[in-house]
Write a protein that holds these residues in place. Structure first.
Motif, PDB file in Angstrom:
ATOM      1  N   ASP A 119       0.843  -1.192   0.000  1.00 54.96           N
ATOM      2  CA  ASP A 119       0.000   0.000   0.000  1.00 54.96           C
ATOM      3  C   ASP A 119       0.883   1.247   0.000  1.00 54.96           C
ATOM      4  O   ASP A 119       2.116   1.158  -0.057  1.00 54.96           O
ATOM      5  CB  ASP A 119      -0.986  -0.023   1.176  1.00 54.96           C
ATOM      6  CG  ASP A 119      -0.321   0.098   2.533  1.00 54.96           C
ATOM      7  OD1 ASP A 119       0.904   0.396   2.603  1.00 54.96           O
ATOM      8  OD2 ASP A 119      -1.004  -0.104   3.548  1.00 54.96           O
ATOM      9  N   ALA A 120       0.273   2.414   0.086  1.00 53.34           N
ATOM     10  CA  ALA A 120       1.006   3.687   0.027  1.00 53.34           C
ATOM     11  C   ALA A 120       1.975   3.846   1.189  1.00 53.34           C
ATOM     12  O   ALA A 120       2.968   4.576   1.078  1.00 53.34           O
ATOM     13  CB  ALA A 120       0.014   4.849   0.006  1.00 53.34           C
ATOM     14  N   ASN A 121       1.706   3.168   2.293  1.00 53.40           N
ATOM     15  CA  ASN A 121       2.592   3.258   3.459  1.00 53.40           C
ATOM     16  C   ASN A 121       3.686   2.199   3.453  1.00 53.40           C
ATOM     17  O   ASN A 121       4.462   2.109   4.400  1.00 53.40           O
ATOM     18  CB  ASN A 121       1.768   3.121   4.746  1.00 53.40           C
ATOM     19  CG  ASN A 121       0.769   4.241   4.894  1.00 53.40           C
ATOM     20  OD1 ASN A 121       1.057   5.391   4.528  1.00 53.40           O
ATOM     21  ND2 ASN A 121      -0.413   3.924   5.395  1.00 53.40           N
ATOM     22  N   GLY A 122       3.721   1.392   2.429  1.00 57.14           N
ATOM     23  CA  GLY A 122       4.746   0.358   2.340  1.00 57.14           C
ATOM     24  C   GLY A 122       4.364  -0.945   3.029  1.00 57.14           C
ATOM     25  O   GLY A 122       5.187  -1.850   3.130  1.00 57.14           O
ATOM     26  N   LYS A 123       3.118  -1.045   3.491  1.00 52.28           N
ATOM     27  CA  LYS A 123       2.664  -2.272   4.156  1.00 52.28           C
ATOM     28  C   LYS A 123       2.346  -3.321   3.082  1.00 52.28           C
ATOM     29  O   LYS A 123       1.711  -3.034   2.078  1.00 52.28           O
ATOM     30  CB  LYS A 123       1.418  -1.991   4.990  1.00 52.28           C
ATOM     31  CG  LYS A 123       0.896  -3.202   5.720  1.00 52.28           C
ATOM     32  CD  LYS A 123      -0.383  -2.865   6.464  1.00 52.28           C
ATOM     33  CE  LYS A 123      -1.042  -4.107   6.962  1.00 52.28           C
ATOM     34  NZ  LYS A 123      -1.695  -4.873   5.953  1.00 52.28           N
ATOM     35  N   ASP A 163      -4.305  -7.590   7.658  1.00 55.19           N
ATOM     36  CA  ASP A 163      -3.656  -7.238   8.918  1.00 55.19           C
ATOM     37  C   ASP A 163      -4.294  -7.944  10.115  1.00 55.19           C
ATOM     38  O   ASP A 163      -3.806  -7.855  11.217  1.00 55.19           O
ATOM     39  CB  ASP A 163      -3.719  -5.718   9.111  1.00 55.19           C
ATOM     40  CG  ASP A 163      -2.664  -5.215  10.080  1.00 55.19           C
ATOM     41  OD1 ASP A 163      -1.710  -5.966  10.348  1.00 55.19           O
ATOM     42  OD2 ASP A 163      -2.811  -4.079  10.556  1.00 55.19           O
TER      43      ASP A 163
END
Length: 164
Positions: free
Chosen positions: A80-84, A122
Motif C-alpha cells: 500500500d502507500a505506506n509500504g505495508k 492485517d
C-alpha cells in the motif's frame, strides 16, 4: 437412463481423475525423497485404491521416482502507500525424475513451479499462517498429481492404452 450413462462411461474407458495406471513392468513403485516431503505424502494418498503398488524396499522396485528437491519461497506482490505488504506471491518448486530397476532414466529431470497469490490482511495473523501452510499442502497435492500424470504419459507405450 442412469444405467445407460454408467454403461456408456464404463464402455468408453472413462476413469475418475486421479486414477493412475503404470504399466505392469514398472510396478511396484518406490518414491525416494526427504522424509518430510509433502509431495511424497501426497503421492501415497493419490495412489490409495489404485493398481500401483508402493514399496518401501528400493531393491524390490521396478520404478524409482526421485523427488530431487522441493523448495518454498515467497515474495511481496503488492504494497500500500505506506509500504505495508498487501499480498505475497507464493512459489513451490519441485524437481523430479524416474529410473527403472537397472538405473536407466525413464523420465528425465523435470521442474514444476507452482504459483499462487496470497492476500496479507492485517487481521488474524495466526489464521493467515495456517492458510499459507494449507496453500503449500495444496501445492504438494497438485505437484503429486502432475507428476503421476507425467509418469503415465511417458511410461505407457505408444499405441498402448495411453489414449484414455
Amino acid at each position: 437412463m442412469l444405467v445407460g450413462l454408467l454403461l456408456l462411461c464404463a464402455g468408453c474407458g472413462f476413469q475418475l481423475r486421479g486414477s493412475v495406471e503404470v504399466p505392469a513392468e514398472y510396478n511396484p513403485l518406490y518414491v525416494q525423497s526427504a522424509s518430510d516431503s509433502l509431495v511424497r505424502l501426497a503421492i501415497k494418498d493419490l495412489l490409495v485404491g489404485s493398481k500401483v503398488r508402493l514399496t518401501e524396499d528400493r531393491s524390490e522396485a521396478r520404478l524409482i521416482l526421485r523427488i530431487l528437491s522441493e523448495q518454498r519461497s515467497s515474495r511481496v506482490a503488492a504494497v500500500d502507500a505506506n509500504g505495508k505488504t498487501l499480498a505475497y506471491e507464493l512459489h513451490y518448486v519441485v524437481r523430479f525424475d524416474a529410473l527403472d530397476a537397472s538405473g536407466q532414466q525413464r523420465v528425465p529431470p523435470q521442474t514444476m513451479d507452482l504459483l499462487r497469490n496470497f492476500d496479507n490482511a492485517d487481521v488474524e495473523v495466526l489464521g493467515k499462517q495456517l492458510e499459507e501452510e494449507m496453500i503449500y499442502e495444496d501445492f504438494a497435492t497438485d505437484a503429486a498429481d502432475r507428476i503421476l500424470m507425467r509418469l503415465r504419459a511417458v511410461l505407457v507405450p505408444v499405441g498402448g492404452d495411453g489414449g484414455q
